[in-house]
Design a protein around this motif. Structure first.
Motif, PDB file in Angstrom:
ATOM      1  N   GLU A   1     -90.728   3.704 -26.128  1.00 54.19           N
ATOM      2  CA  GLU A   1     -90.723   4.892 -25.306  1.00 54.19           C
ATOM      3  C   GLU A   1     -92.446   4.975 -25.066  1.00 54.19           C
ATOM      4  O   GLU A   1     -92.765   5.234 -23.751  1.00 54.19           O
ATOM      5  CB  GLU A   1     -90.356   6.055 -25.730  1.00 54.19           C
ATOM      6  N   ASN A   2     -93.215   5.223 -26.098  1.00 56.35           N
ATOM      7  CA  ASN A   2     -94.782   5.097 -25.624  1.00 56.35           C
ATOM      8  C   ASN A   2     -95.436   4.196 -24.963  1.00 56.35           C
ATOM      9  O   ASN A   2     -96.287   4.377 -23.869  1.00 56.35           O
ATOM     10  CB  ASN A   2     -95.455   5.312 -26.931  1.00 56.35           C
ATOM     11  N   ILE A   3     -95.177   2.863 -25.314  1.00 56.80           N
ATOM     12  CA  ILE A   3     -95.602   1.688 -24.475  1.00 56.80           C
ATOM     13  C   ILE A   3     -94.957   1.799 -23.037  1.00 56.80           C
ATOM     14  O   ILE A   3     -95.833   1.630 -21.891  1.00 56.80           O
ATOM     15  CB  ILE A   3     -94.953   0.347 -25.008  1.00 56.80           C
ATOM     16  N   ASP A   4     -93.736   2.016 -22.717  1.00 54.88           N
ATOM     17  CA  ASP A   4     -93.172   2.190 -21.281  1.00 54.88           C
ATOM     18  C   ASP A   4     -93.784   3.320 -20.494  1.00 54.88           C
ATOM     19  O   ASP A   4     -94.376   3.168 -19.445  1.00 54.88           O
ATOM     20  CB  ASP A   4     -91.537   2.445 -21.671  1.00 54.88           C
ATOM     21  N   ASN A   5     -93.966   4.500 -21.128  1.00 55.54           N
ATOM     22  CA  ASN A   5     -94.736   5.662 -20.486  1.00 55.54           C
ATOM     23  C   ASN A   5     -96.019   5.279 -20.058  1.00 55.54           C
ATOM     24  O   ASN A   5     -96.409   5.604 -19.189  1.00 55.54           O
ATOM     25  CB  ASN A   5     -94.409   6.735 -21.390  1.00 55.54           C
ATOM     26  N   LYS A   6     -96.734   4.766 -20.870  1.00 59.43           N
ATOM     27  CA  LYS A   6     -98.184   4.355 -20.867  1.00 59.43           C
ATOM     28  C   LYS A   6     -98.219   3.217 -19.535  1.00 59.43           C
ATOM     29  O   LYS A   6     -99.029   3.474 -18.534  1.00 59.43           O
ATOM     30  CB  LYS A   6     -98.758   3.802 -21.887  1.00 59.43           C
ATOM     31  N   ILE A   7     -97.434   2.325 -19.767  1.00 63.35           N
ATOM     32  CA  ILE A   7     -97.275   1.209 -18.560  1.00 63.35           C
ATOM     33  C   ILE A   7     -97.078   1.849 -17.035  1.00 63.35           C
ATOM     34  O   ILE A   7     -97.745   1.552 -16.072  1.00 63.35           O
ATOM     35  CB  ILE A   7     -96.329   0.160 -18.826  1.00 63.35           C
ATOM     36  N   LYS A   8     -95.902   2.711 -17.276  1.00 62.59           N
ATOM     37  CA  LYS A   8     -95.576   3.365 -15.860  1.00 62.59           C
ATOM     38  C   LYS A   8     -96.721   4.402 -15.543  1.00 62.59           C
ATOM     39  O   LYS A   8     -96.920   4.271 -14.393  1.00 62.59           O
ATOM     40  CB  LYS A   8     -94.301   4.243 -16.105  1.00 62.59           C
ATOM     41  N   TYR A   9     -97.278   5.141 -16.305  1.00 62.78           N
ATOM     42  CA  TYR A   9     -98.467   5.996 -16.006  1.00 62.78           C
ATOM     43  C   TYR A   9     -99.630   5.080 -15.224  1.00 62.78           C
ATOM     44  O   TYR A   9    -100.178   5.472 -14.362  1.00 62.78           O
ATOM     45  CB  TYR A   9     -98.893   6.694 -16.960  1.00 62.78           C
ATOM     46  N   CYS A  10    -100.030   4.050 -15.811  1.00 63.44           N
ATOM     47  CA  CYS A  10    -100.927   3.105 -15.489  1.00 63.44           C
ATOM     48  C   CYS A  10    -100.696   2.530 -14.054  1.00 63.44           C
ATOM     49  O   CYS A  10    -101.466   2.447 -13.205  1.00 63.44           O
ATOM     50  CB  CYS A  10    -101.405   2.066 -16.510  1.00 63.44           C
ATOM     51  N   LEU A  11     -99.256   2.175 -13.988  1.00 67.20           N
ATOM     52  CA  LEU A  11     -98.968   1.511 -12.537  1.00 67.20           C
ATOM     53  C   LEU A  11     -98.962   2.415 -11.456  1.00 67.20           C
ATOM     54  O   LEU A  11     -99.270   2.017 -10.421  1.00 67.20           O
ATOM     55  CB  LEU A  11     -97.667   0.870 -12.869  1.00 67.20           C
ATOM     56  N   SER A  12     -98.358   3.613 -12.038  1.00 58.41           N
ATOM     57  CA  SER A  12     -98.614   4.721 -10.875  1.00 58.41           C
ATOM     58  C   SER A  12     -99.946   5.115 -10.297  1.00 58.41           C
ATOM     59  O   SER A  12    -100.197   5.071  -9.204  1.00 58.41           O
ATOM     60  CB  SER A  12     -98.013   5.833 -11.546  1.00 58.41           C
ATOM     61  N   PHE A  13    -100.905   4.870 -11.465  1.00 63.08           N
ATOM     62  CA  PHE A  13    -102.329   5.270 -10.890  1.00 63.08           C
ATOM     63  C   PHE A  13    -102.992   4.048 -10.152  1.00 63.08           C
ATOM     64  O   PHE A  13    -103.384   4.277  -9.324  1.00 63.08           O
ATOM     65  CB  PHE A  13    -103.223   5.422 -12.483  1.00 63.08           C
ATOM     66  N   ILE A  14    -102.519   2.871 -10.342  1.00 59.06           N
ATOM     67  CA  ILE A  14    -103.220   1.717  -9.688  1.00 59.06           C
ATOM     68  C   ILE A  14    -102.619   1.631  -8.277  1.00 59.06           C
ATOM     69  O   ILE A  14    -102.993   1.431  -7.403  1.00 59.06           O
ATOM     70  CB  ILE A  14    -102.836   0.309 -10.552  1.00 59.06           C
ATOM     71  N   SER A  15    -101.036   2.076  -8.213  1.00 60.50           N
ATOM     72  CA  SER A  15    -100.558   2.137  -6.936  1.00 60.50           C
ATOM     73  C   SER A  15    -101.054   3.203  -5.978  1.00 60.50           C
ATOM     74  O   SER A  15    -101.144   2.985  -5.011  1.00 60.50           O
ATOM     75  CB  SER A  15     -98.919   2.472  -7.237  1.00 60.50           C
ATOM     76  N   HIS A  16    -101.386   4.343  -6.674  1.00 64.55           N
ATOM     77  CA  HIS A  16    -102.168   5.465  -5.793  1.00 64.55           C
ATOM     78  C   HIS A  16    -103.432   5.043  -5.364  1.00 64.55           C
ATOM     79  O   HIS A  16    -103.989   5.278  -4.002  1.00 64.55           O
ATOM     80  CB  HIS A  16    -102.102   6.670  -6.446  1.00 64.55           C
ATOM     81  N   VAL A  17    -104.191   4.407  -6.252  1.00 62.94           N
ATOM     82  CA  VAL A  17    -105.596   3.706  -5.794  1.00 62.94           C
ATOM     83  C   VAL A  17    -105.618   2.835  -4.891  1.00 62.94           C
ATOM     84  O   VAL A  17    -106.334   2.917  -3.748  1.00 62.94           O
ATOM     85  CB  VAL A  17    -106.373   3.495  -6.907  1.00 62.94           C
ATOM     86  N   THR A  18    -104.588   1.925  -4.831  1.00 60.27           N
ATOM     87  CA  THR A  18    -104.423   0.680  -3.928  1.00 60.27           C
ATOM     88  C   THR A  18    -104.028   1.227  -2.676  1.00 60.27           C
ATOM     89  O   THR A  18    -104.446   0.828  -1.513  1.00 60.27           O
ATOM     90  CB  THR A  18    -103.500  -0.117  -4.375  1.00 60.27           C
ATOM     91  N   LYS A  19    -103.209   2.202  -2.503  1.00 57.30           N
ATOM     92  CA  LYS A  19    -102.567   2.779  -1.393  1.00 57.30           C
ATOM     93  C   LYS A  19    -104.148   3.586  -0.465  1.00 57.30           C
ATOM     94  O   LYS A  19    -104.022   3.553   0.645  1.00 57.30           O
ATOM     95  CB  LYS A  19    -101.608   3.767  -1.601  1.00 57.30           C
ATOM     96  N   TRP A  20    -104.699   4.191  -1.490  1.00 59.54           N
ATOM     97  CA  TRP A  20    -105.753   5.062  -0.925  1.00 59.54           C
ATOM     98  C   TRP A  20    -106.750   3.877  -0.281  1.00 59.54           C
ATOM     99  O   TRP A  20    -107.511   4.145   0.642  1.00 59.54           O
ATOM    100  CB  TRP A  20    -106.466   5.964  -1.932  1.00 59.54           C
ATOM    101  N   LEU A  21    -107.162   2.797  -0.950  1.00 60.53           N
ATOM    102  CA  LEU A  21    -108.010   2.000  -0.282  1.00 60.53           C
ATOM    103  C   LEU A  21    -107.560   1.194   0.624  1.00 60.53           C
ATOM    104  O   LEU A  21    -108.200   0.932   1.528  1.00 60.53           O
ATOM    105  CB  LEU A  21    -108.132   0.653  -1.585  1.00 60.53           C
ATOM    106  N   TYR A  22    -106.269   1.053   0.930  1.00 61.79           N
ATOM    107  CA  TYR A  22    -105.630   0.466   1.988  1.00 61.79           C
ATOM    108  C   TYR A  22    -105.819   1.350   3.481  1.00 61.79           C
ATOM    109  O   TYR A  22    -106.128   0.872   4.435  1.00 61.79           O
ATOM    110  CB  TYR A  22    -104.130  -0.041   1.624  1.00 61.79           C
ATOM    111  N   GLU A  23    -105.688   2.427   3.052  1.00 66.16           N
ATOM    112  CA  GLU A  23    -105.653   3.535   4.252  1.00 66.16           C
ATOM    113  C   GLU A  23    -107.052   3.963   4.763  1.00 66.16           C
ATOM    114  O   GLU A  23    -107.214   4.257   5.807  1.00 66.16           O
ATOM    115  CB  GLU A  23    -104.934   4.753   3.692  1.00 66.16           C
TER     116      GLU A  23
END
Length: 430
Positions: A406-428
């Motif tokens: 669960e710790n690994i899963d939560n950390k991966i999801k948290y990091c992917l969410s952060f990367i997704s938001h940064v990528t979206k911001w760069l694109y816009e």
């Protein structure tokens, strides 16, 4: 009971078996430590390398020490500190271009506490500008930091992230349970890279048990210390005082206990939960029990701490705790001037606490039969009657594996969410 007759040795052997059955053995202790130290590493690696956070997070307390069971329900203690502030005890450690605070430990400050004086960022001198809302200018003209800043930061974070609302307990903020299993106490702190001045004498002390070893003391001296935003309630400077914490050094000591010493600590916590906490919630803490254990280990020979002697070891620990309460003094293991009992045990509760401890000490182990945590009492009775209760150590092991997943899963999801938001911001916007 202190003479370890055949009866005591027999009960000790059975008690050790029971504790192993519920997960207090070398294998599960190491698995607990790996589980929570892995989480600590993931938090810090993702924070520094991916999210570019200039801070550190430490998982401390019973979970990372491996000194708990499912039935004890120990919280997760997390200490969060910023690397942007340079805490110093010596002017030679001042750094230019950063926020510097000098830890003041003089006769006006309670033992185990300090004041934080703001320094200039351009030259190694005291800051003489106007204090902000979290600062106070004392009679000597020093600008001192109020400890209220830590609780206010926790409240601000809670308002910003509505999913992270929780309860404030002194310096700790406790968010709601995420998975219905563990409470997490989050404490904000500042890290000082040098060993506290008030604990310097401890580095040169050595008891009859030759513990801690010279190597352990050298390691502890390199862990530095934390300053936590809480003052001594019995001091007029309560709002300005900061408690000195040697948590990393204490974790080192816990990692160097043998299994009998760990079992004694777990049993003391179970006794608190069964006999003390229901009537006297905020009197004796598990940290007091840990301190008493450290002191006893340092002053006894290593061969005293054997599995077939665990009942005698436990009685010695409780007797040492009894004397601390009787004398009104439980000195911090590394900072002896800091009396941990002060302000916790009043005159009304003291005789009752002493009576309870004396009953347990003289019960020759029968008081353990009433401990419901992990069914310890009933399991011990079955063992003494040559019956084998169902082992749950493998279930505990599986639960720790689930926590890791669960710790690994939560950390991966948290990091992917952060990367997704940064990528979206760069694109816009780029």
């Amino acid at each position: 009971m202190f003479q370890a007759p055949e009866y005591t040795q027999a009960v000790s052997a059975r008690l050790s078996e029971v504790l192993a059955d519920i997960g207090v053995d070398e294998r599960i202790v190491m698995k607990r430590r790996r589980t929570w130290l892995l989480k600590e590493s993931m938090d810090n690696i993702s924070g520094h390398n991916l999210l570019d956070k200039n801070g550190s997070r430490y998982t401390l307390g019973s979970q990372s020490e491996g000194t708990t069971t499912f039935g004890v329900h120990s919280d997760i203690d997390q200490l969060v500190c910023s690397d942007d502030i340079n805490m110093i005890q010596d002017w030679s450690h001042w750094q230019p271009g950063v926020i510097n605070y000098l830890m003041i430990q003089d006769e006006t400050v309670s033992p185990g506490y300090c004041l934080l004086q703001r320094l200039r960022a351009d030259v190694p001198l005291s800051y003489n500008g106007e204090p902000n809302k979290y600062e106070f200018r004392d009679r000597a003209g020093r600008i001192l930091l109020r400890n209220k800043i830590m609780s206010d930061v926790a409240k601000a974070v809670g308002k910003k992230f509505t999913c992270w609302k929780g309860v404030q307990h002194g310096p700790a903020h406790t968010p709601p349970r995420q998975h219905g299993v563990y409470d997490t106490d989050i404490v904000g702190a500042f890290l000082c890279k040098s060993w506290p001045l008030q604990a310097r004498q401890w580095l040169n002390q050595q008891g009859v048990g030759q513990w801690p070893s010279d190597n352990m003391r050298r390691y502890c001296s390199r862990t530095g210390c934390f300053v936590v935003g809480v003052g001594n309630k019995r001091n007029d400077n309560e709002q300005l005082e900061w408690r000195i914490s040697t948590s990393l050094a204490e974790r080192c000591l816990m990692f160097n206990l043998n299994i009998t010493q760990i079992r004694c600590y777990v049993l003391m916590k179970m006794i608190l939960k069964t006999y003390i906490k229901p009537q006297y919630e905020d009197t004796i803490s598990s940290f007091m029990c840990k301190t008493v254990l450290f002191k006893l280990i340092a002053n006894t020979h290593y061969n005293f701490w054997r599995e077939n002697n665990v009942l005698v070891c436990l009685s010695m620990c409780l007797f040492a705790l009894y004397n601390c309460i009787l004398n009104g003094n439980c000195p911090h293991f590394m900072i002896p001037g800091n009396n941990l009992i002060v302000g916790h045990i009043n005159h009304e509760s003291k005789p009752h606490l002493l009576e309870i401890l004396l009953y347990i000490i003289h019960s020759e182990g029968t008081a353990l039969f009433w401990i419901e945590s992990d069914d310890l009492g009933s399991r011990l009775l079955l063992k003494l009657n040559n019956l084998s209760p169902f082992k749950i150590s493998d279930i505990v092991s599986g639960g720790l594996l689930q926590v890791t997943a669960e710790n690994i899963d939560n950390k991966i999801k948290y990091c992917l969410s952060f990367i997704s938001h940064v990528t979206k911001w760069l694109y816009e916007y780029c």
